[in-house]
Design a protein around this motif. Sequence first.
Motif, PDB file in Angstrom:
ATOM      1  N   ILE A  13       0.842  -1.202   0.000  1.00  0.00           N
ATOM      2  CA  ILE A  13       0.000   0.000   0.000  1.00  0.00           C
ATOM      3  C   ILE A  13       0.871   1.243   0.000  1.00  0.00           C
ATOM      4  CG2 ILE A  13      -1.739   1.288   1.279  1.00  0.00           C
ATOM      5  CD1 ILE A  13      -2.582  -1.416   2.520  1.00  0.00           C
ATOM      6  N   SER A  56      -6.214   0.895   3.248  1.00  0.00           N
ATOM      7  CA  SER A  56      -6.167  -0.544   3.491  1.00  0.00           C
ATOM      8  C   SER A  56      -7.551  -1.072   3.854  1.00  0.00           C
ATOM      9  CB  SER A  56      -5.187  -0.850   4.611  1.00  0.00           C
ATOM     10  OG  SER A  56      -5.745  -0.451   5.835  1.00  0.00           O
ATOM     11  N   ALA A 112      -2.512   5.534   4.136  1.00  0.00           N
ATOM     12  CA  ALA A 112      -2.397   4.102   3.855  1.00  0.00           C
ATOM     13  C   ALA A 112      -3.368   3.306   4.704  1.00  0.00           C
ATOM     14  CB  ALA A 112      -0.966   3.642   4.109  1.00  0.00           C
TER      15      ALA A 112
END
Lengths: 315, 500
Positions: B127, B159, B155
């Motif tokens: 990611i 996610s 991130a």
Amino acid sequence: MVPKDFLSHYGRQFGTLIGLLVLMLVLWILTPHFFTVPNLLNVAQQTSINAIIAVGMTFVIITAGIDLSVGSIVAFSGVVLASVLQAGLPVPLAIAVGLGVGLLSGLVNGLLITYGRLPPFISTLGMMSVARGAALLYSQGRPISGFSESFRLLATGETFHIPNPVIIMVLVYAAAHFVLTRTKLGRYTYAIGGNEEAASLSGVNVRLYKAMVYGLSGLLSGLGAIILTARLNSAQPIAGVMYELDAIAATVIGGTSLMGGEGRIVGTLIGAFIMGVLRNGLNLLGVSSFVQQTVIGSVIIMAVLIDMALKKQRT
Amino acid sequence: MNNVPMLEMQHIRKTFPGVVALDDVNLTLRKGEVHILLGENGAGKSTLVKILSGAYQKTEGKIILNGQEVEIRGPRHAQELGIGIIYQEFNLVFQLSAAENIFLGRERTNKLGLIDRKQIFESSQKILDNLGVKIDAFSLVKDLGVAQQQMVEVAKALSLDAKLLIMDEPTSALTDLEIKELFATIRRLKKRGVTIIYISHRLEELFEIGDRVSVLRDGKQVGTYPIADMTQTDLIRLMVDRDLKTQFPKQYAKRGEELLRVEGLSRKGVLDNINLQLHRGEVLGIAGLLGSGRTELARALFGVDKIDAGKIFIRGKRQKITSPRDAIMLGLGFLTEDRKSQGLIMTLSVKENVCLPSVERFSRWGIMDLKAEDQAAHQSVQELRIKTPGLSQKVVYLSGGNQQKVVMSKWLCRQADILIFDEPTRGIDVGAKVEIYKLMNRLTAEGTGIIMISSELPEILGMSDRIAVMHQGQLTAEFPAQGATQEKIMGYALGVSNGA
Ligand SMILES: Nc1ncnc2c1ncn2[C@@H]1O[C@H](COP(=O)(O)OP(=O)(O)OP(=O)(O)O)[C@@H](O)[C@H]1O
Ligand SMILES: [Mg+2]
């Protein structure tokens, strides 16, 4: 102070106070003897030592610290005080020695935490053992008993019909409230507990004030030792066991957050009284001490649970 | 776009004790759009999105997600509904690694019930790489810079595979380059059909990234408009309900005596032989990329970090500054870039925060004059127009921009005359920015010297007298602000040009 301000400052303590009053009401209904002047004074007197020690604990906990050594410091200050009394030191000087031993022990905690960079839990845990050992060594494990009338009056005497320990307690609380709300030390105590780094960046001498706070906690343990010794007419090296837990409980029930940065001294007083009233009431009701322990523990947990639930409402 | 809106908020009202934060607000989001929320500090933007993320419960109103009414019960529930958020204030666990933060609370376990660390680190790294940032998933968050921490937040939200991603001032801590990277990511997300709510006070960037904009004023809705139909001036007028003549009302003050001189300041690995001067009445702008040593320089000057070599002269006299306390006693003030961890004490009130550096000024024999303190705090709150229901309101309950104003007022109240501002206008709305610039004018006119570290080049160009540029711990150039350009600054900041 406008009422709205008052509520936002003392709302939490107000809740605890209502808790205390409800508790008293219940006990009054269950056992009429509870609500008599002699018994209430008795409760106040029995609460006074824990209440005084809890003042120091409140300062410490507001800085986001903890002091586990208060009970052992009570014992150590007590035996040293007793020995100098028996050696014939004048009462005022002996008292100064008792307070001094407490103060110094507390300052050692403070130095270990600030300059030694030890977590408060560790350094005061160590001090808990060291001071206890010192008390036992110093007294060779034996109680030191029998003091002059003038010394014992500190705990057994009355002023205006109020037991002296209660008067001392009230004075300590008045002073502590003043310090926390009106002085530099008080402001810095909150600031350090709220955010140590930001406090330091704002010019607060974090080490100095932290050390002072632990010193204060030791000093008040010394004061507790004086009252205890005078009341029992004896200093025991095994005195003060579990005092730290009572003091922490009073502080936490009173609304001081273990996370630091928040807390009011009146809350601690109410917290100490909740513990004292509960013990007294359970005794009057003839509840066994095993059950008492369980009940008191549950009350502590409940108080904190309610507190957290109330805080959450804010979102 | 004739299908059902992705999300609708209807007649939303939210009150806090003593504050109406939102009053009858409506918001409609179309699938795949970048919807801008705009408004002054304290207008209610963060509150509105916190209701979506489950952090707050609305007092009244309806939320309709994909055609169905929902009650968002809490943060977890919001995640399950596909709503991800990046808060204005970081929500990272500093002692954990980037990867552990990204998967915090959602750790996948293996057959034994143990956390599958390998999987966590690998997916996190993927990611992060996809975001185009150079962050090692293993690095601890506390060792990362502010911008990198921000990227970890991004991130984390990504996610989750969120269908609605909320970003509350994601760029306030980022430099231009990083903003570009973030925007590239946003565009990619848009293509995947992710809807985005985007809050920012940086008006320029809105035109680059936004589709529609909703404006809030004092908790009430002003309206929703396609961004293509708007100009910056329009937006400002909608937000603050008046015209701003100029964004940078710089007034040049008389340059007075020397306040601060630094010679050969070094700190191993961070600062290399820094020389600079600051005079009364001037603003020294310090530009540079993140990690170029700007904040480190400020910290060294303020006695937070030890210096290995170098001399510091204050008002002509050599001084040893070994703690912030020393620095403050010498008249320095330091507005830190991270208000939550370094600037404010969240458990204390507005007044107590404003007055903290000045406690000594208000006390004699350790006893404080609370009246005088109240007055000073009151004055500061008025001067910076801090929006708060009262002096005893805890700062944690103020909006982000108003918190920033509190940090600034600490040093005004202290009457420091050597001010170091690290990103002073972060999170501050356009109108309030102008007020802060005017305040800087007034301060310099009174003889204060200001060192202003900023990642916003227009601000550096617009408000400085002189500009110094840092690159890899060195001051690589210094020149007058008049006649300078963004290109010139960037050249030095990137280490392409060589001057000095
Ligand atoms: N938990 C809370 N308790 C009390 N008041 C609050 C709380 N959260 C927000 N407020 C108040 O609600 C109002 C709106 O705040 P909000 O944080 O939504 O503003 P904002 O538009 O995000 O501003 P900024 O641009 O400064 O971040 C402010 O007046 C703020 O003080
Ligand atoms: Mg906000």
